[in-house]
Design an enzyme around this catalytic site. Sequence first.
Site, short mmCIF file in Angstrom:
data_model
loop_
_atom_site.label_atom_id
_atom_site.label_comp_id
_atom_site.label_asym_id
_atom_site.label_seq_id
_atom_site.Cartn_x
_atom_site.Cartn_y
_atom_site.Cartn_z
N SER A 1 37.44 46.30 31.80
CA SER A 1 37.01 45.13 31.19
C SER A 1 35.87 44.58 31.92
CB SER A 1 38.19 44.25 30.60
OG SER A 1 37.44 42.93 30.22
N TYR B 1 44.48 38.74 34.09
CA TYR B 1 43.84 39.64 33.31
C TYR B 1 42.79 40.16 34.26
CZ TYR B 1 41.84 42.05 29.54
OH TYR B 1 41.06 43.08 28.54
#
Length: 278
Positions: A160, A173
């Site tokens: 990501s 995350y």
Amino acid sequence: MYKDLAGKTALVSGAGKRSGIGYAIARKLADCKANIIIADLGMNDGSESDVRTGTQDEMQDITDELKKECGIEALAVNVDVADTGSVSKMAEAVKEQFDHVHILCNNAGASFGVPSATHTYDEAAWMKTVDVNLHGVFRVSKEIVPMMTGVGGSIINTASRAGKVPALFNGAYAAAKAGVIMMTKVMARELAGMNIRVNAICPGQIMTDLEKWRFGLEAQFFGTTPEEQEDAMCKTIPLGRIGTTREVANLVAFLASEASSYCTGQAINVTGGQLMEL
């Protein structure tokens, strides 16, 4: 269309719902005539996340669709990437139908306990987030890489933009995705001699149900609307829009194919220019 993918077998985790990146990847690879294994949690109890996973019925519908429309073999397998036993069971189901896996897309991911600052983050939610996003890549790779031995192939890990740029109030995350990027580089060096290439993709803002949920959450926090949050985000993106799952899938197909035969150990941004690096 990458003709060299025809007849190869691809496993895509987190691919059990049509609104996600995983499904777009599976569909693109199937359009290239690769056989597809749809792996997802196969349930939706709503107990830990506001963003659903693929249900068992939807997974089977997707499998049937790919078989009929693309003329390939396809298999739907339930898996919890945070559970070693579940991942092992998934691998056994794959072995019953396929001799080898040529393409592994570690795409399953989730975020729990957000928004929260690191120093106030619920510990169980933090551990769960890291377990799914980072350790899940480890568990699935550990089971599937032996099925790639002798035939070579390509592993594509979904990291990501958050793994490269600090994501406020979503530290677990971000940390996990940064770990995925480093794991990708380690695996690329370790597996090069087996003719297995390993790369990561780093999506930015992609229009999925997770992205829509994020805009809704931010709207509540800032007292605006989801549409206003989306407009504000688009102003930070040079291309001026949110990306599509298809655009991510196009990159994955390239990395899976021989068109990228000299690429390994890379973490490639799919951000519309929102993140630019030397």
